[in-house]
Structure formats: C-alpha cells, structure tokens
Design a protein around this motif. Structure first.
Motif, PDB file in Angstrom:
ATOM      1  N   GLU A 156      -8.901 -45.546  -3.267  1.00  0.00           N
ATOM      2  CA  GLU A 156      -9.597 -44.399  -2.700  1.00  0.00           C
ATOM      3  C   GLU A 156      -9.015 -43.102  -3.238  1.00  0.00           C
ATOM      4  O   GLU A 156      -9.734 -42.206  -3.679  1.00  0.00           O
ATOM      5  N   LEU A 159      -9.931 -42.601  -6.894  1.00  0.00           N
ATOM      6  CA  LEU A 159     -11.334 -42.244  -7.099  1.00  0.00           C
ATOM      7  C   LEU A 159     -11.591 -40.796  -6.713  1.00  0.00           C
ATOM      8  O   LEU A 159     -12.252 -40.036  -7.431  1.00  0.00           O
ATOM      9  N   LYS A 160     -11.055 -40.418  -5.573  1.00  0.00           N
ATOM     10  CA  LYS A 160     -11.220 -39.031  -5.134  1.00  0.00           C
ATOM     11  C   LYS A 160     -10.643 -38.053  -6.143  1.00  0.00           C
ATOM     12  O   LYS A 160     -11.262 -37.044  -6.487  1.00  0.00           O
ATOM     13  N   LEU A 163     -12.966 -37.942  -9.226  1.00  0.00           N
ATOM     14  CA  LEU A 163     -14.244 -37.241  -9.054  1.00  0.00           C
ATOM     15  C   LEU A 163     -14.023 -35.739  -8.913  1.00  0.00           C
ATOM     16  O   LEU A 163     -14.711 -34.929  -9.533  1.00  0.00           O
ATOM     17  N   LEU A 164     -13.037 -35.389  -8.086  1.00  0.00           N
ATOM     18  CA  LEU A 164     -12.789 -33.955  -7.905  1.00  0.00           C
ATOM     19  C   LEU A 164     -12.198 -33.348  -9.161  1.00  0.00           C
ATOM     20  O   LEU A 164     -12.461 -32.191  -9.486  1.00  0.00           O
ATOM     21  N   PHE A 167     -15.003 -32.584 -11.377  1.00  0.00           N
ATOM     22  CA  PHE A 167     -15.638 -31.362 -10.886  1.00  0.00           C
ATOM     23  C   PHE A 167     -14.861 -30.127 -11.346  1.00  0.00           C
ATOM     24  O   PHE A 167     -15.427 -29.155 -11.855  1.00  0.00           O
ATOM     25  N   ASP A 232      -4.769 -37.065  -0.030  1.00  0.00           N
ATOM     26  CA  ASP A 232      -5.266 -38.423  -0.245  1.00  0.00           C
ATOM     27  C   ASP A 232      -4.658 -39.049  -1.488  1.00  0.00           C
ATOM     28  O   ASP A 232      -4.239 -40.201  -1.466  1.00  0.00           O
TER      29      ASP A 232
END
Lengths: 481, 644
Positions: A156, A159-160, A163-164, A167, A232
C-alpha cells in the motif's frame, strides 16, 4: 554557453563505479551460491566506502561535464554525504534483509542505483538532468518501499508513494516547461542571466513555473500540504528503507532545491521567497503537532521529519550564503541523528518484532545500550545541547533570523519546544515502563558497533560543530558567485 | 593573601566534576563506595579553589579577572555580523559568590548523600547524575558568553530531569520529572528567542559587550525590553516564578539531597543569577524590570499562602523556596541587585539545611507527611536543633543570616515601591507562620507512628525513630554555622563591594546605598515573631483550631488546596484540550477525513476476491486532490499578492 563542451568523462568516475557496483551486487546474487549472500551487504558497503574515498579526489576541484553536471565542492560534499548514508543504511539492513526479505541482490543494487540519482540531483546544473536524476532516485525508492512483497502495508505504501510521486513529477515537468518558456533555457546559469536585469512587473509564466516547481519538489521533500504520502510510505516501507527515505531522499531534494534556487532563481528571489516561508511555517506547525498524536514509532518519526523539513525550508526562504551553509550543517546533523535512532529501532525490531512506541517499554532493561543511543538521538532531535541537534538548529535559526525572518525563527523555536514533548513520551517508555518480558536481549556486536559509532557522531557534531561547518561553507561558497 | 588565581585553576573547577562524571561512568560504576568518594573528593577540591577565586576577586574589588576568551566557533558572514561563539570565563564578584554557594552546598550535600543514599541500587548512577549537575551548574555561572550559558542552562535542566526521575519506577517521580523538564523548557523558549534577537541586533554573544552596549544607549530600549522579558521567561521557568512555578513542588519526588542541592540552593537560583548577571540591561529597560518586580512579589505571596495548607514537609519547603525566589526577583526588579544576591547567599545555606533536615526526619519516620510525625524533638536532638536554627533564620529573626538579607530587600522595597513593600512584609508573617507550623507538627506533641517502609525505603524501623547517622548529622551541623553567621558578611558592606564591582561603572553609580532602617528592622522582626506566636497558638498550644479557620474561609481553603487550580488549568486546558486537542484535530484531519471520504469512494475500487484488496486506492486520489487544492491555493495567492 556551450560551444566548446567539456566532455571529460573522468569527472563522473564515482558514478560509473557505482553503476558497476550495482551490477556486481546483482551478479553475485544471481550466480553465487546461497551462502555467499550473507556477504552481500558487506561487499556493498565496502564498495560504497571505496567509492567515497575515490570521490575525495575532487575536493577543491571545480569543473563541469558539458555544463549540465557540475563537479565542485558542493557536489563532492553530497557525494560523500550520500555514499556514507548509503553505506550505513546497507549495514543496518544486513540482518533485517537476511531475515525478512527475498532477493537481497536487487535490494542492495537498488540502493546503490538510487545513490547515483541522489548525487546527480545535487550536481545538476540543468533542469532536465535534475529531473531525470530525481526520477532515478524516485523509481528505485518506489520499488524499495514495496520490497516486502508479502506485507500489504508495504504494498500500500509503495503504491501510494508511486502514484503520488507520478503526480508530483507531472507537476514538476509542467513547471519546468513554464520556466523554459519564460527564461528560454534550461541551464541554471542561463536562467539566472535571463532574469539578471529584473523581470517584467508580472511574469505569469515564471510565477506559474515556480509554483508548480515548488509543488513538485514539495512532494519529494514532504513539505505540507504535499506530505500525505509520507506517513504511509514510512510506515509501510521495510524499516531500513524508512531510514533511507528520511535521510537520502529528503536531503537530495534539498540539495537540488538549494543549487537550483541559489544559482538560477536568485535574481527573482522576491517572487518565491514568501512561498517558501509560508510552506516552512505550515510544515513546521503541522509536522510537530500531528507527531504528538502518533503511537507508531515510524509514523512518529515520519511526522517529526516533516517538522524537520519545515526548519530546512526556512533556510531556502531566507536564502543566503549564511543560511545555505547552516542548512548543510543542519542536514548533516539531522541525518547522523536519524540514522542513530533508526539503527536502534531496527535492532529492536529484529529482536522483538515490535515497532509500536508502547512496545518499546522497558528497552532500558532489556537492551541498555540501544535505549541510551535512542535517547541520545531523540534528545538531539529535540535540540538539547551537547547533542548534534542544538547547535545545528541554533546556527540555522540564527541565520534565518539574521536574514529578516525573525517570525519564522520564533515559530521554529516554539515548535522545537513542542517536539520535546513527544520525544520525551518515547523516552519515558524506554526507561520508566516495565518491560513485557524479562531478560537481557543479545544485541549482535556489529549492530552495537554501528549504533555506538552513530551515537558518537551525534555528540561529535554537537560538541565540535565547527569542523563540519567549515566543510559546509567550503561546499556552498561557489553557489552564490 | 594568596597570589591571583591562574586561569587554569579556574578551569579546573569546571573540569573536576567533569572528570568525576566521566570516571564514574566509565570506570568506577561497579564500585559504588568509590564513586561516592570520588564525587566528594572532586567537589571538595573545587570548593578550595572557589575560596581561592573569592580571595582573588576580593583583591580585584570584585571586577572581572583578566582572562582571555578562547575561540570555539566562528562563522564568517560576507554580509552582516560574524557569528562568534567563544569559550571564556567571566570571574567577578558575582561569580565568586555563586561559586562559593554552589561548591560549598554541593560538598555538604554529597557527604550527606553517602548516608542518605546508602544501599540504593542506583548509588553510582546517582553520583554520575550529581556530577553532571555540578558541572553544568558551575559552567552556567562561570562562562562569559550567553550562548554557552544557555548550553549549560539546558544541561542543568537535563540533569535536574534525570535526578527528579531518579526513582523512575515510581510513576509520580517519572511524571514530575517530565513536568519539570517541559515547564522549564517552556520558559527557555523565551530565553533562546532573546538570545537570537540580541544577536540579530548587536552581533555579539559576549555578556560584557552586551552590557556595555546597553548602558551606552546603543541598543534601543524596546529591543532591550523584549530581550529582558525573554530572558526573564527563561529565568521564571528555572526559578519557578508564577505562572511557571508549578513544577517545583512536584519535583520533590526526587531524592531529598537532590531537592536540597538543586531545588533549593543552586539550580533554582540560576534564574536569579541570570537576571542579576544582566542587571545593567534592566536598569535601562525599566518596563521589563517592573514586570520582574511585580511577578516576583506575586510569586512570593501566592507560594507562601500555599505553604500554609500542605501537609508534606518537603512541599512546605518547596513552596517556601518558590516564595523566597519570588523575594529575590522582587528585589532585583526594584533595583536591589546586592540585596537579591545577598539573600540568595543566605537562603542557600538555611534552605539546604532545612531540606537535609527533612531528609533526616524521613530517614527516621519513612514519611514526609507531617501528620504522621510529631514528638521527634526528643529522639532527634541534632536534627531538631539545626532545623530550628534554619527556620529562625528563614523567618528573619535577629541576628540570624536571614534577618540581614531580608532586611535589605525590605529597605529597598520601601524606598522604591510601597505597594510591593507591604506585600513583602505580609510574606514575612506568612513565612514565620508556616515554618513554625511545620516545626510544631514535626517535632512537638505526640509521635504519630510514621509509615511502613517500602521495599527500597531508606532508614530503619519507623516505629522507633532514631537520630540519623553521623555522616548525615555533620553536614547539618556544618550548614547551621553559615545559617547563623553569614549575615554578618555584609555588615561592613563587604559583599556589596565585590558584587558592585561586577557591574559596569555606569550601573554601579545607580545602585541604592543600603541604609539600615531601624523602623523596618524592628517592624519586620515583630511581624516574624507574631507569625511564630500565631503558629504556636494553632499548632503548639492548640488553643486555636486550624480546622475551624479553614471551615470559616472554605472557598479560600479550597482554592489553596487545589493550588489555585493552576495544575488543572495547565494540564486540563492547555495541554489536554488546546495542545493535544489541537494536535488530535490536525491528525484527524490529516488521516481520517481523507480516509472517510476515501472509504466511501473505495467501494467501487475493490478488487473483489483477489486476496489483495486495494482498499486504499481511492485514498490516493483524494491525496492527489488535496495536493492539487494546495496548489490552487498557492496559485491563488500568487495572483492575490501580485495584482495585475
């Protein structure tokens, strides 16, 4: 500026060696018998230390590769910095990786590769090179954060983070294109030259570029409000990678910021100074206050490191040669301290499988040396004298106040006070609460040695900040010519 | 007359306890006895050197001895000030007096500790911490740079934290240690900011230089006022001034010799020392000075009132200490620089004596609760006699030490600020009253049985209390001598002369000339005696009932019992509601609001049955959205601040 390109590849020798080292480590993992894998971390660390020695050959040299990569004292400083950090993290990982992770070769190779990215972030003198270096670091980290494949938290977090991170990269690239449109070049020196005579009263492209740049890089260094991935990712990542995130990844971001803003955007300082000041204030306040609420040591250190980012951002807001060298000093002290703390936490986790703050109770009885070193590190983070944190913070705050940002220094001092509270809560568990189980724990000798060395470093920086500071001054004095 | 003391010897005063700290830590920890002797030996030698310092300073009329500062850290700045931190000694009249106090009380307390701490499992650790404390305290009073002073200042706080929490398995001790650390560091925020401010304005950390610039009028009064108030915030934390006094009574959870040394005689007067050291600044910054006087007066009064109602003998002494520290601050605020330090000097001896006496009582009865004592006069004659002397001295009875110093403060107040004079006079009455309340409850009447020892209790059988061993009695007897006599030190203005010598000439001229005022001396003595008689009527002869009085003024009594509700205010409202509540709100916002939204969205993003449920996928988008909002905000600000 570049009719006669200097294509002297020898300038990049340390990084070639790093790439070679990564290949060797991967090769050993693939081809050597199982037994030898125990040696991987030590081979990697030895290689890193060797390259560190090699990179000292560029002390007091000033040159560049094709105008895009500078090899000067600043680069040398960060070469040494990142190589040493990587070596320590590799050593801290030895037991952890052996017991808990598969594919050690990839793990160590990725650490080595990420170091290349970090070094070039500090060395770049051109926007796209800087961006690519940043991605080299980031991609390695995405994989490393999710390296514990069977642990959902690790997945998790990874992945976070990815992705961020993607971005943020998009924002950053968009910002870079605005800058290019406004200044007409991606070379730092050309950008500075383009703005040297002042800008039009309102240069929208430049401002948009700066805002986007700030957002993109804000992600990388975890400045509020672009920090959400931090807790996270810190919590999910394997512990040594958490240490690595809090050290190299963060410092590399600042190394890039510092060179970029001092050598490219100094002429337009009025346009971005307030942005950094606002970010710094927000980051300090939020990081330190939210840290008060954490019950997991990794999340606590994640928020406390966000608070530290706030202090560092002040230095960019009040950018001058004084704050720049103070920033380098503070970052060095911070990294030594943080690594000392993580070294204890990793050792404790290896022995007990626990990482909640409440589960550290009674560490003083079960592993007195770890508890003492962790206490020293936490006192240092809270800015007690004798420990690294006091003088590095003091000099930084002083330098910031001297540039006219007294109000930021006031916030910083108050927030340092608040941070004492949550560090003391941890210390209380270590010493005051009774342990859950009785009995001394057997800490391996290598871990004891590493922890003691890092703790000694905390005191060294705290008592003789002068040595490191002089080095930091040498490293930054060319940025502002 | 000795020759002037060389700089190396002065440094060795600081290095001796450092040496003992390192040696015990590294070598002699397994041999507790040896560790104890080492500490006593080094501090004994330091005491002798302190006497030599005093001799040299008397010869120099209290002016600073000509020592050079040593460069330790220099940060060159191409623009603005270079940041220079020097390590140097400033040894003048003020330092000499402080050195005398710290080394002599330390010496006696360390000797006493050999008996009091005997058999404690942490015996060596105790002396490690004590040596660390002594080092930091000595450093604090000897250095010439305000940054280095701050370093030692923090280290003093750290060692106090370690020593209050010495019995860290007692939850109350652990909590008190943390409270003390946090409350004093809250004050230090002000001190650190003051240091940063003065450096930004003057470019120096050198105390003498700052003083000179201030008296020469080269720093604006506003800056000096803020600087002075910032420093006072730090001083108020350390010296337990209202409203930061709440940590000191709880700090009594530490071992009693620690209370005597740190929380009565030395560390808590560091704040008073700091203000005295910076006295020339307050002579310029009048507003800051009057604030100090007002807060000092308030502290003296409210703490003395609290001492009337507590039943724990150490807490009586703790409130008394707070009250007396308030007295010193009051004196400083009213320009009574000499009176304040003189009172600091006398107070150190009699208050340390009182604490050690309470420790001796505890050694016999195993409790600090005065309701479980009584009648100890017969079995503990030495403890009783010395305690009585110290109480009389504290109450200010002629001709004991406390009388002289208190008299100077009252005279200064009379000349400067009448309202505060009356407050100070009221405190004289209260002081005599609560001290003799303690004496009557502890030493007179019937013995109430003490308390059963816990596992690590000190001393013997509480059913049959006995006098303490000689190693504890001798320090009591020795301390009783200055508690009686030290007041005469200033009868010819000797202390005044060397203290005044520590000030720049301009400030020295502005000092009050001390005038012995018969009316004040007689008046305050009469009031002190009235307090003693009052206590006798309530607690000795018991012709008046304290219960009846407390019932009659019930609201006031509750106010005092709950310590003006300050603890509730700080812990309940400031810490729990505002700080932790605010933090909780932020943390909640930071994780949960996002999660809440995310979980609603997340339903559509579930990879059903695959075993790997990407529950949090939605969260990432919300994170992204928030970051984008932040970006828009930043973009919006750009437009706002740069109108087209």
């Amino acid at each position: 500026m570049s009719n006669e390109l200097n294509l002297d590849y020898t300038l990049l020798t340390p990084e070639f060696c790093l790439a070679g080292l990564a290949a060797i480590v991967l090769g050993i993992d693939l081809f050597a018998p199982q037994v030898r894998k125990e040696w991987l971390p030590y081979i990697t660390a030895a290689g890193l230390i060797g390259i560190l020695g090699l990179s000292l050959g560029w002390v007091e040299k000033e040159s560049d590769f094709a105008g895009i990569i500078a090899v000067d004292n600043y680069t040398t400083f960060f070469r040494v910095f990142f190589l040493a950090t990587a070596a320590v993290v590799v050593l801290m990982s030895a037991q952890f990786v052996r017991d808990r992770l598969k594919n050690p070769g990839e793990y160590y190779a990725l650490l080595v590769v990420s170091t290349i990215g970090a070094i070039y972030m500090a060395a770049s003198r051109e926007l796209l090179t800087a961006y690519i270096s940043l991605e080299v670091l980031s991609f390695s980290l995405y994989v490393l954060v999710s390296f514990a494949r069977m642990d959902p938290r690790s997945n998790e977090g990874g992945l976070k983070y990815m992705l961020l991170g993607a971005f943020a990269s998009a924002l950053l690239l968009y910002g870079l294109s605005f800058i290019y449109g406004s200044a007409g070049s991606t070379f730092y020196s050309d950008i500075a030259a383009a703005y040297a005579g002042g800008t039009e009263s309102f240069d929208l492209a430049l401002l948009m570029g700066l805002v986007l740049l700030l957002a993109g890089l804000g992600f990388k260094v975890a400045a509020v409000p672009f920090h959400m991935w931090t807790p996270d990712a810190y919590e999910g990542a394997p512990l040594p990678i958490t240490a690595y995130l809090s050290a190299t990844s963060k410092i590399a971001g600042f190394a890039l910021l510092l060179r970029l803003f001092s050598s490219a955007f100094m002429p337009v300082i009025d346009d971005w100074q307030w942005m950094f000041a606002a970010l710094a204030a927000l980051t300090m306040v939020l990081g330190n206050l939210v840290a008060l609420q954490q019950s997991n040591i990794k999340r606590l250190l994640a928020y406390s490191s966000i608070g530290q980012v706030g202090y560092m951002l002040m230095a960019i807001a009040a950018l001058s040669s004084g704050t720049a060298s103070a920033l380098l000093l503070h970052m060095s002290g911070y990294v030594v301290t943080n690594l000392a703390a993580f070294s204890c936490i990793i050792a404790w986790y290896n022995l007990t499988d626990k990482e909640e703050i409440a589960d550290m109770r009674g560490m003083a009885e079960r592993a007195p040396l770890l508890a003492a070193a962790l206490t020293a590190a936490l006192f240092s983070l809270s800015g007690m004298p004798l420990f690294a944190g006091f003088f590095t913070k003091f000099i930084l705050f002083q330098a910031v106040a001297d540039e006219g940002f007294l109000w930021l220094a006031v916030i910083a001092v108050v927030m340092s006070f608040v941070s004492l509270y949550y560090y003391l809560m941890v210390i209380k568990e270590l010493y005051i609460s009774k342990p859950e189980e009785e009995g001394r724990l057997q800490v391996p000798l290598s871990v004891t040695g590493l922890t003691a060395a890092l703790a000694a470093g905390v005191f060294y920086v705290g008592i003789f900040p002068r040595h490191l500071f002089e080095v930091a001054q040498e490293a930054t004095n060319l940025l502002f010519v | 007359m000795l020759p002037e003391i060389p700089e190396g010897v002065v440094w060795s005063i600081l290095l001796l306890p450092i040496g003992s700290f390192i040696t015990i830590l590294m070598v002699t920890r397994p041999y507790p006895k040896l560790s104890g002797y080492m500490t006593v030996g080094t501090i004994g030698l330091a005491f002798l050197f302190a006497l030599w310092v005093l001799d040299s300073v008397i010869a120099s009329d209290g002016q600073a001895l000509p020592f050079q500062s040593h460069e330790w850290l220099t940060i060159n700045s191409p623009v603005g000030h270079d940041l220079v931190v020097n390590l140097g000694l400033r040894v003048d009249g003020l330092t000499a007096i402080m050195l005398l106090v710290v080394t002599s009380v330390s010496l006696l307390v360390q000797v006493y500790s050999q008996g009091y701490m005997a058999g404690d499992t942490g015996y060596s650790r105790y002396f490690v911490f004590m040596s660390l404390f002594t080092t930091s305290m000595l450093g604090l009073i000897m250095v010439d740079s305000i940054v280095v002073l701050f370093v030692f200042w923090e280290l003093v706080g750290l060692s106090s934290y370690l020593l209050i929490g010495f019995w860290f398995h007692k939850p109350a001790a652990a909590k008190a240690a943390m409270k003390a650390f946090i409350v004093t560091r809250l004050g230090d925020v002000g001190l650190l900011l003051a240091i940063i401010l003065i450096w930004v304005k003057t470019g120096t950390f050198d105390i003498a230089e700052i003083q000179e610039l201030a008296v020469a009028g080269l720093i604006s009064v506003n800056v000096l006022t803020v600087f002075g108030l910032g420093m006072f915030a730090g001083a108020a934390g350390k010296s337990a001034q209202f409203p930061l006094h709440v940590w000191l009574p709880d700090a009594m959870e530490g071992p009693t010799p620690v209370s005597a040394l740190i929380h009565a005689a030395t560390m808590v007067v560091a704040g008073v020392y700091l203000i005295a050291r910076m006295f020339p600044i307050y002579e310029v910054a009048d507003d800051a000075r009057m604030t100090i006087a007002a807060i000092g007066g308030t502290t003296a009064l409210i703490a003395a009132l609290l001492a009337l109602v507590v039943v724990d003998i150490k807490r009586v002494l703790a409130y008394s200490t707070i009250s007396q520290l308030g007295y010193m601050m009051l004196a400083l605020g009213l320009g009574g620089y000499v009176a304040a330090i003189f009172h600091l000097l006398t107070h150190a001896f009699f208050k340390a004596l009182l604490f050690l006496g309470s420790g001796s009582v505890n050694h016999a009865t195993n409790t600090f609760d005065m309701r479980k004592m009584g009648g100890l006069r017969k079995v503990m004659p030495w403890t009783y006699a010395t305690f009585l002397i110290a109480s009389l001295s504290l109450a200010g009875v002629f001709p004991l030490a406390g009388f002289w110093s208190k008299d100077e403060i009252l005279s200064d107040a009379w000349g400067e600020q009448q309202a505060l004079f009356w407050v100070a006079l009221g405190v004289v009455f209260l002081t005599a009253f609560y001290m003799f309340r303690a004496i009557f409850m502890t030493f007179e009447g019937e013995y109430q049985g003490g308390e059963e020892p816990e596992e690590e209790g000190h001393g013997g059988d509480p059913a049959h209390p006995h006098e303490s061993p000689w190693v504890m009695i001798v320090p009591l007897a020795v301390l009783a001598v200055p508690a009686v006599l030290i007041g005469f030190a200033n009868i010819n203005g000797g202390v005044e002369h060397i203290l005044a010598g520590a000030l720049p000439a301009e400030t020295r001229e502005g000092l009050h000339e001390f005038q012995f005022n018969w009316a004040i001396a007689l008046g305050s003595s009469a009031i002190a005696i009235a307090g003693i008689v009052g206590a006798y009527l309530f607690y000795g002869a018991k012709v008046l009932s304290s219960q009846a009085v407390s019932k009659a003024v019930r609201p006031l009594h509750i106010l005092l019992e709950r310590k003006y509700f300050l603890d509730d205010l700080y812990e309940g409202i400031f810490v729990n509601r505002l700080l932790l509540g605010g933090a909780a709100l932020l943390a909640w916002f930071d994780t949960n609001i996002v999660d809440g939204v995310a979980n609603g969205v997340a339903g559509t993003f579930r990879f059903g049955g695959s075993g790997l449920r990407l529950l949090q996928t939605g969260q990432v988008q919300v994170y992204g959205a928030m970051a984008f909002a932040g970006l828009l905000l930043a973009g919006g600000l750009v437009f706002l601040l740069n109108p087209l």
